[in-house]
Design an enzyme around this catalytic site. Structure first.
Site, PDB file in Angstrom:
ATOM      1  N   GLU A 274      99.058  19.008  18.717  1.00 46.71           N
ATOM      2  CA  GLU A 274      99.604  18.754  20.066  1.00 46.71           C
ATOM      3  C   GLU A 274      99.178  19.943  20.921  1.00 46.71           C
ATOM      4  OE1 GLU A 274     101.276  16.108  21.069  1.00 46.71           O
ATOM      5  OE2 GLU A 274     101.792  15.146  19.168  1.00 46.71           O
ATOM      6  N   CYS A 308     103.186  21.412  28.682  1.00 44.36           N
ATOM      7  CA  CYS A 308     101.879  20.817  28.383  1.00 44.36           C
ATOM      8  C   CYS A 308     101.632  19.641  29.317  1.00 44.36           C
ATOM      9  CB  CYS A 308     101.829  20.376  26.928  1.00 44.36           C
ATOM     10  SG  CYS A 308     103.226  19.360  26.461  1.00 44.36           S
TER      11      CYS A 308
HETATM   12  P1  NAD Z   1      99.492  29.538  21.669  1.00 49.77           P
HETATM   13  O1  NAD Z   1      98.334  28.707  21.241  1.00 49.77           O
HETATM   14  O2  NAD Z   1      99.226  30.908  22.138  1.00 49.77           O
HETATM   15  O3  NAD Z   1     100.540  29.687  20.450  1.00 49.77           O
HETATM   16  C1  NAD Z   1     101.047  28.557  19.777  1.00 49.77           C
HETATM   17  C2  NAD Z   1     101.467  28.972  18.368  1.00 49.77           C
HETATM   18  O4  NAD Z   1     100.313  29.396  17.639  1.00 49.77           O
HETATM   19  C3  NAD Z   1     102.433  30.140  18.345  1.00 49.77           C
HETATM   20  O5  NAD Z   1     103.365  29.969  17.316  1.00 49.77           O
HETATM   21  C4  NAD Z   1     101.527  31.320  18.063  1.00 49.77           C
HETATM   22  O6  NAD Z   1     102.196  32.410  17.481  1.00 49.77           O
HETATM   23  C5  NAD Z   1     100.520  30.703  17.124  1.00 49.77           C
HETATM   24  N1  NAD Z   1      99.210  31.379  17.101  1.00 49.77           N
HETATM   25  C6  NAD Z   1      98.701  32.222  18.015  1.00 49.77           C
HETATM   26  N2  NAD Z   1      97.466  32.620  17.629  1.00 49.77           N
HETATM   27  C7  NAD Z   1      97.217  32.017  16.460  1.00 49.77           C
HETATM   28  C8  NAD Z   1      96.102  32.013  15.566  1.00 49.77           C
HETATM   29  N3  NAD Z   1      94.989  32.728  15.813  1.00 49.77           N
HETATM   30  N4  NAD Z   1      96.170  31.261  14.460  1.00 49.77           N
HETATM   31  C9  NAD Z   1      97.264  30.513  14.215  1.00 49.77           C
HETATM   32  N5  NAD Z   1      98.361  30.470  15.024  1.00 49.77           N
HETATM   33  C10 NAD Z   1      98.325  31.212  16.125  1.00 49.77           C
HETATM   34  O7  NAD Z   1     100.285  28.689  22.759  1.00 49.77           O
HETATM   35  P2  NAD Z   1     101.542  29.126  23.647  1.00 49.77           P
HETATM   36  O8  NAD Z   1     101.071  30.065  24.699  1.00 49.77           O
HETATM   37  O9  NAD Z   1     102.684  29.507  22.788  1.00 49.77           O
HETATM   38  O10 NAD Z   1     101.921  27.716  24.321  1.00 49.77           O
HETATM   39  C11 NAD Z   1     101.238  27.171  25.396  1.00 49.77           C
HETATM   40  C12 NAD Z   1     100.207  26.141  24.969  1.00 49.77           C
HETATM   41  O11 NAD Z   1     100.796  25.151  24.130  1.00 49.77           O
HETATM   42  C13 NAD Z   1      99.648  25.384  26.154  1.00 49.77           C
HETATM   43  O12 NAD Z   1      98.273  25.185  25.976  1.00 49.77           O
HETATM   44  C14 NAD Z   1     100.401  24.061  26.113  1.00 49.77           C
HETATM   45  O13 NAD Z   1      99.747  23.003  26.762  1.00 49.77           O
HETATM   46  C15 NAD Z   1     100.503  23.851  24.633  1.00 49.77           C
HETATM   47  N6  NAD Z   1     101.603  22.935  24.312  1.00 49.77           N
HETATM   48  C16 NAD Z   1     101.274  21.657  23.944  1.00 49.77           C
HETATM   49  C17 NAD Z   1     102.279  20.737  23.695  1.00 49.77           C
HETATM   50  C18 NAD Z   1     101.956  19.313  23.320  1.00 49.77           C
HETATM   51  O14 NAD Z   1     102.844  18.626  22.838  1.00 49.77           O
HETATM   52  N7  NAD Z   1     100.738  18.842  23.532  1.00 49.77           N
HETATM   53  C19 NAD Z   1     103.616  21.124  23.778  1.00 49.77           C
HETATM   54  C20 NAD Z   1     103.913  22.438  24.130  1.00 49.77           C
HETATM   55  C21 NAD Z   1     102.886  23.332  24.403  1.00 49.77           C
END
Ligand code: NAD
Length: 519
Positions: A274, A308
């Protein structure tokens, strides 16, 4: 923000928040439970975007704790799979009760740590309750199909079994609801959940974990909810690579999701993705502008532009541009920016200084291309991370418009026709959420046809955000293709088995094949 508010929430949820310079209750409050006792280096710092202050630290999971957590999860998964699904549903029903009783306190904690409006924070907890209620019913409906076999005296059917351990990695912007979409459905399906929340919202995840653990203990149920608090990426990488996690459900940015998908694919595990979005609303020449304005403002300003499904682009037919622009600018000027816990606030803070920088850089990039900022765009000089939401007259093909900037920037883009608007809407790498405002039946039908929106969510006379849990949630292309929450999303958390029983005394082969085994 009063210290007593934070203290009260910590006590209410028994949170292990360490506050420097404080001795006594808060300094050592909470028990560590499933999250291991950590050395000082293994801690996560907690902040509030409301005033930018450091709230304290919580213990992080150590690599040794991680290993113990996964072993516990595998062991619990064996026991949990033996529990009949309706009884698994009963556990989720009791958790929903606990959430109902703690709705206000959990919403306060979300507003404090994530910065979303208190009303939205309540909505987030309500969403957890809704998906729990849905899961309780679903626990009695894990249906497999029965087919008519082509062979005489044979029965052919499909059934669904639990996967085992499910890893759930979540983003900061829905610090608890997205976990519950996954966890409650995965749990009634017979799985154990290992949750790796965002390090930006550890307190919210600890509070939910505490509530769940209380219910598990009362019910003497296996430890089906596990938490891994990772300050960086060491443990999350271990989880993604861990073959014991049959499914990795990842919610976050497309850039990180892409890496996660590749790692999980390399071990032939399952991934449910997602990822990011670049939501658009189309306003055609027949649209009700009053309705459209309300939907656009909610979609663009809700959670300070950090959903998102946030509305990031409005594709408006030229004949309605001036009126819509005037309405939107007026609404933005009225929107009160401030403490998300104040009921009169319409725009709370963004999550951190990094988000503020992204906001500024995106606007600078748009301006450099000749964009006109119609309203907003300033960073507010006050404690916390506050920006003035901006509306920018822009072109759809600009790189900055094509990207997801996780901040309240709305691009207003004039178009010549509905067909062109649909083409431009779909000309983005993302495919999550979309909406059309029209009074014309043919326009609505075109938009929802295969020639219309290419997104996982397509609405008519409704905005891009605020989905109900009953439908499947997710999007196409760079949004990752996953589906969560309602409908038949439960199938992602189970493995399908096809069974054939021969209850006759001969061995007919499928496709009529004759295979004469010598006597
Ligand atoms: P992010 O990608 O920075 O982090 C998401 C998760 O991944 C966190 O738990 C983070 O600690 C972890 N993470 C970070 N780097 C990583 C790596 N290298 N390897 C594995 N895991 C890692 O996202 P964010 O800033 O927390 O959230 C915003 C993003 O999430 C936006 O792009 C938003 O659109 C998306 N989002 C999507 C949905 C959906 O349902 N499509 C819902 C909520 C948020």
């Amino acid at each position: 923000m009063a210290d007593s508010d934070i203290e009260q929430l910590c006590r209410h949820f028994d949170l292990p928040l360490r506050v420097e310079g404080v001795t006594g209750a808060l300094a050592a409050t909470g028990t560590t439970g499933t999250v291991g006792i950590a050395a000082p280096a293994d801690e996560i710092e907690c902040f509030s975007p409301i005033d930018g202050r450091r709230l304290g630290r919580v213990p992080a999971t150590t690599p040794a704790d991680y290993e113990a957590t996964m072993r516990r999860a595998v062991e619990a998964a064996h026991r949990w799979a033996d529990v009949p699904a309706p009884r698994r549903g009963e556990l989720v029903r009791l958790i929903a009760e606990a959430l109902r009783q703690n709705l206000n306190q959990l919403a306060q904690l979300i507003a404090l740590e994530n910065g979303k409006l208190i009303g939205e924070a309540r909505g987030e907890v309500q969403e957890m309750i809704d998906i729990a209620d849905f899961a309780v019913g679903q626990a009695r409906m894990l249906y497999g199909r029965t087919m008519h076999s082509e062979r005489t005296q044979h029965r052919l059917y499909e059934q669904w079994h639990p996967l085992g351990v499910v890893g759930i990695i979540t983003a900061f912007n829905f610090p608890v609801a997205v976990w519950s979409w996954n966890a409650f459905i995965a749990t009634i399906c017979g799985n154990v959940c290992v949750w790796k929340p965002s390090p930006k919202t550890p307190l919210c995840s600890l509070a939910v974990q505490r509530l769940c653990r209380q219910v598990l203990e009362q019910q003497q149920a296996p430890a089906v909810f596990q938490l891994v608090l990772d300050p960086g990426t060491r443990l999350v990488r271990a989880l993604i690579e861990d073959r014991r996690a049959a499914l990795i459900s990842f919610t976050g940015s497309t850039a990180v999701g892409r890496q996660v998908a590749q790692t999980v694919a390399a071990r032939l595990g399952r991934a449910l993705l997602e990822l990011g979005g670049n939501g658009a609303i189309i306003v055609d020449d027949s649209a009700d502008l009053e309705l459209a304005t309300r939907a656009i403002v909610f979609g663009a300003l809700g959670t300070a532009g950090q959903r998102c499904t946030t509305t990031r682009r409005v594709l408006v037919t030229r004949s309605r541009l001036d009126e819509l622009r005037a309405r939107l600018v007026h609404a933005y000027r009225q929107a009160r920016i401030g403490d998300p816990r104040d009921p009169d606030t319409l725009v709370g803070p963004v999550i951190d200084q990094n988000a503020v920088r992204n906001f500024e850089q995106a606007l600078a990039a748009a301006r450099a291309l000749g964009a006109e900022v119609l309203v907003g765009g300033r960073v507010l000089p006050r404690p916390g991370h506050y920006v003035e939401p901006a509306i920018v007259l822009a072109r759809n093909d600009w790189d900055i418009v094509q990207r997801e900037t996780f901040a309240p920037i709305l691009y207003l883009i004039p178009v010549d026709s509905l067909e062109q608007a649909i083409e431009l809407q779909n000309q983005t790498p993302y495919g999550l959420s979309s909406g059309l405002f029209t009074r014309r039946l043919d326009a609505a039908e075109l938009y929802l046809s295969h020639r219309g929106s290419d997104c996982g969510i397509a609405n008519v006379n409704l905005g891009t955000s605020g989905a109900e849990i009953g439908g499947a949630f997710g999007g196409e292309k760079d949004t990752g293709g996953g589906r969560e929450a309602g409908s038949d999303a439960w199938k992602a958390y189970m493995r399908r088995q096809t069974n054939t029983i021969n209850w006759g005394s001969t061995l007919p082969l499928a496709q009529g094949i004759e295979f004469k085994v010598p006597p």
